[in-house]
Scaffold this active site. Structure first.
Site, mmCIF file in Angstrom:
data_model
loop_
_atom_site.group_PDB
_atom_site.id
_atom_site.type_symbol
_atom_site.label_atom_id
_atom_site.label_comp_id
_atom_site.label_asym_id
_atom_site.label_seq_id
_atom_site.Cartn_x
_atom_site.Cartn_y
_atom_site.Cartn_z
ATOM 1 N N CYS A 196 21.095 25.347 26.917
ATOM 2 C CA CYS A 196 21.964 26.350 27.548
ATOM 3 C C CYS A 196 21.193 27.466 28.237
ATOM 4 C CB CYS A 196 22.914 26.931 26.510
ATOM 5 S SG CYS A 196 23.808 25.657 25.611
ATOM 6 N N HIS A 205 25.221 36.284 26.562
ATOM 7 C CA HIS A 205 25.401 34.845 26.371
ATOM 8 C C HIS A 205 26.809 34.605 25.844
ATOM 9 C CE1 HIS A 205 24.221 30.732 25.909
ATOM 10 N NE2 HIS A 205 24.425 30.740 24.603
ATOM 11 N N HIS A 250 31.706 27.751 28.713
ATOM 12 C CA HIS A 250 30.246 27.682 28.610
ATOM 13 C C HIS A 250 29.725 26.537 29.469
ATOM 14 C CE1 HIS A 250 26.250 27.846 27.334
ATOM 15 N NE2 HIS A 250 26.370 27.650 26.032
#
EC number: 2.3.1.179
Length: 415
Positions: free
Chosen positions: A164, A304, A342
């Site tokens: 990620c 994040h 995400h």
């Protein structure tokens, strides 16, 4: 040796809230969610039946149908964002400068769609029915590869894959290539298309995804007490980074300066962050050292903020640790994943673009769905509504499985 300055001169984006930078930014400032029910495969038996999907994408705006058939969708998304960014930058590629313009675009997972299709062909019909394009249509470096071929970019050509943190790491390392003289300009970012049966099943089996199937648009809720996992998203974000004097000499518009890049490792757990936030803090501290600023100078942190029980709290602990008591009191922190979901390997690059736009327009996008904040966070998380702000510096964070962390510091360009 002294580093050369690096600026952002072009941006491109495909996201669950828009197929351009402009449309995505408008939707984010309005607090719109891009999360929808999955309809491109039968998700009836899946624990999670929704995701942040790219809508109404027409590959023929960027490539021929013949070429598109040789590419997984993540490659198509990345190329589209890359072409948008290059066109936005106005950077003309010539025989003279081609070797000084490179590409650094990665993917966290790669071509799951075509990997699944290739495996089905192998099992059901035998090895002779696997496409000759199977490998180049699925591997993570082929956004960079194909874009360089299409636009004649002969400088450094890489694709970092760090879960990620992929998109952010590609931008950070591309900036360093420019700073240390390997290139005059780099096209950098990340792309992902993981909303496939295997992708949804894998993250679902890991208990990583929200299962709020009755309210998909309320499922991504960073820092809210009701959060129950992240929402998978697809898309791509790409920036054109350029050496400052090179950009000035050609009269380029400059969005912001990339002044800091920091990395760290949690050394803690396969999928969970260090509980005290120290891993993320190390990345932020390194980025601020690189930028030669202190925590009190940071106006905004694009977090994040994935909407997981452990990760959200750990990140705020890390922000407080990195920015210090005074810095934490005045900083604004928000998670645009509350609207996009995400995007895995594309998250960091999409959110880097959002961070730059926040500096340009002096406004911070909101964290939507933050109805009942986790107790004890004691930091401004910009709930529900975008906020005007006067700031010079902003941080973008990305943290990935395996404990791989990255932070970027952007600086507003003086008028």
């Amino acid at each position: 040796m002294s580093k050369r300055r690096v600026v952002v001169t072009g941006m491109g984006m495909l996201s669950p809230v828009g197929n351009t930078v402009e449309s995505s930014w408008k939707a984010l400032l309005e607090g719109q969610s891009g999360i929808v029910n999955i309809e491109h495969f039968d998700a009836t038996n899946f624990s999670t039946r929704f995701a942040g999907l790219v809508k109404d994408f027409d590959c023929t705006e960027y490539m021929s149908k013949k070429d598109a058939r040789k590419m997984d969708l993540f490659i198509q998304y990345g190329i589209a964002a890359g072409i948008q960014a290059l066109d936005d930058s106005g950077l003309e590629i010539t025989e003279e400068n081609a070797a000084r313009v490179g590409v650094a675009i990665g993917s966290g997972i790669g071509g799951l769609d075509l990997i699944e299709a290739g495996h089905s062909a192998l099992v059901e019909k035998g090895p002779r029915k696997v496409s000759p394009f199977f490998v180049p249509s699925t591997i993570v470096n082929m956004v960079a590869g194909n874009l360089s071929i299409m636009r004649g970019l002969r400088g450094p050509n890489i694709a970092i894959s760090t879960a990620c943190t992929t998109g952010l790491h590609n931008i950070g390392h591309a900036a360093r290539m420019i700073a240390y003289g390997d290139a005059e300009a780099m096209v950098a970012g990340g792309a992902e298309k993981a909303s496939t049966p295997l992708g949804m099943a894998g993250f679902g089996a890991a208990k990583a995804l929200s299962t709020r199937n009755d309210e998909p648009q309320k499922a991504s809720r960073p820092w809210d007490k009701g959060r129950d996992g992240f929402v998978l998203g697809d898309g791509a974000g790409v920036m054109v980074l350029e050496e400052y004097e090179h950009a000035k000499a050609r009269g380029a518009k400059i969005y912001a300066e990339l002044v800091g890049f920091g990395m760290s490792g949690d050394a803690y757990h396969m999928t969970s962050p260090s509980e005290d936030g120290s891993g993320g803090a190390l990345a932020m501290e390194a980025a601020m050292r690189d930028a030669n600023i202190t925590g009190t100078q940071v106006g905004y942190v694009n977090a994040h903020g994935t909407s997981t029980p452990a990760g959200d709290v750990a990140e705020i602990k890390g922000v407080k640790r990195a920015l210090g008591e005074e810095g934490s009191k005045q900083v604004l922190v928000s998670s645009t994943k509350s609207m996009t979901g995400h995007l895995l390997g594309a998250a960091g690059s999409v959110e880097a673009i959002i961070t730059v736009l926040s500096l340009v327009d002096q406004i911070v996008p909101p964290t939507i769905n933050l109805d009942d904040p986790e107790e004890g966070l004691d930091i401004d998380l910009v709930p529900h509504t975008a906020r005007k702000v006067d700031m010079e510096y902003a941080i973008c964070n990305s943290f990935g499985f395996g404990g791989t962390n990255g932070s970027l510091v952007f600086k507003k360009i003086a008028e």
